[in-house]
Write a protein that holds these residues in place. Structure first.
Motif, PDB file in Angstrom:
ATOM      1  N   ALA A   1       0.907  -1.244   0.018  1.00 28.50           N
ATOM      2  CA  ALA A   1       0.099   0.107  -0.036  1.00 28.50           C
ATOM      3  C   ALA A   1       0.800   1.479   0.066  1.00 28.50           C
ATOM      4  CB  ALA A   1      -0.995  -0.024   1.339  1.00 28.50           C
ATOM      5  N   CYS A   2       1.969   1.363   0.864  1.00 26.74           N
ATOM      6  CA  CYS A   2       2.752   2.596   1.022  1.00 26.74           C
ATOM      7  C   CYS A   2       3.475   2.596  -0.499  1.00 26.74           C
ATOM      8  CB  CYS A   2       3.838   2.162   1.955  1.00 26.74           C
ATOM      9  SG  CYS A   2       3.045   2.529   3.752  1.00 26.74           S
TER      10      CYS A   2
ATOM     11  N   SER B   1      -5.883  -0.450  -7.339  1.00 21.52           N
ATOM     12  CA  SER B   1      -6.709  -0.451  -6.166  1.00 21.52           C
ATOM     13  C   SER B   1      -8.057   0.328  -6.832  1.00 21.52           C
ATOM     14  CB  SER B   1      -6.345   0.202  -4.864  1.00 21.52           C
ATOM     15  OG  SER B   1      -5.960   1.629  -5.158  1.00 21.52           O
TER      16      SER B   1
ATOM     17  N   THR C   1       2.615   1.463  -3.276  1.00 17.85           N
ATOM     18  CA  THR C   1       1.708   1.998  -4.568  1.00 17.85           C
ATOM     19  C   THR C   1       1.456   3.201  -4.355  1.00 17.85           C
ATOM     20  OG1 THR C   1       0.810  -0.346  -4.604  1.00 17.85           O
ATOM     21  CG2 THR C   1      -0.397   1.203  -5.471  1.00 17.85           C
ATOM     22  N   ASP C   2       1.030   3.743  -3.282  1.00 19.73           N
ATOM     23  CA  ASP C   2       0.814   5.346  -3.108  1.00 19.73           C
ATOM     24  C   ASP C   2       1.960   6.243  -3.514  1.00 19.73           C
ATOM     25  OD1 ASP C   2      -1.003   7.607  -1.989  1.00 19.73           O
ATOM     26  OD2 ASP C   2       0.510   7.579  -0.415  1.00 19.73           O
ATOM     27  N   TRP C   3       3.119   5.823  -3.185  1.00 19.59           N
ATOM     28  CA  TRP C   3       4.451   6.368  -3.364  1.00 19.59           C
ATOM     29  C   TRP C   3       4.500   6.623  -4.997  1.00 19.59           C
ATOM     30  CZ3 TRP C   3       9.371   4.600  -5.258  1.00 19.59           C
ATOM     31  CH2 TRP C   3      10.242   5.339  -5.026  1.00 19.59           C
TER      32      TRP C   3
ATOM     33  N   THR D   1       1.489   8.492  -6.600  1.00 19.10           N
ATOM     34  CA  THR D   1       1.741  10.132  -6.339  1.00 19.10           C
ATOM     35  C   THR D   1       2.674  10.777  -7.040  1.00 19.10           C
ATOM     36  OG1 THR D   1       0.888   9.692  -4.123  1.00 19.10           O
ATOM     37  CG2 THR D   1       1.949  11.732  -4.534  1.00 19.10           C
TER      38      THR D   1
END
Length: 78
Positions: free
Chosen positions: A39-40, A60, A42-44, A47
């Motif tokens: 999750a971390c 997601s 993927t977000d990074w 973004t």
């Protein structure tokens, strides 16, 4: 991280290795850690713009319907 690999019989002859499916079992803590890490990362990546806006699979957010619709329109118009 360590995982226990076991084989599950699918169908047919028990002596045929092709009739068995291997799966890996690992601890709940390892799964939780991996999920948080994914999750971390993927977000990074999203973004930071390292993933194309047209990437819909394995993300997601929902978006495969748009690609399927576009593909169906192209196929229908041929």
């Amino acid at each position: 991280m360590r995982a226990l690999m076991i084989c599950i019989h699918k169908k047919g002859d028990l002596t045929d290795p092709g009739n068995w499916r291997p799966i890996a079992l690992c601890s709940t803590l390892a799964k939780l850690y991996t999920c948080c890490l994914v999750a971390c990362i993927t977000d990074w990546v999203v973004t930071g713009g390292a993933v194309s806006q047209s990437q819909m699979g394995f993300m997601s957010m929902e978006g495969c319907y748009e690609h399927n619709f576009t593909l169906q329109m192209v196929l229908d118009n041929d």
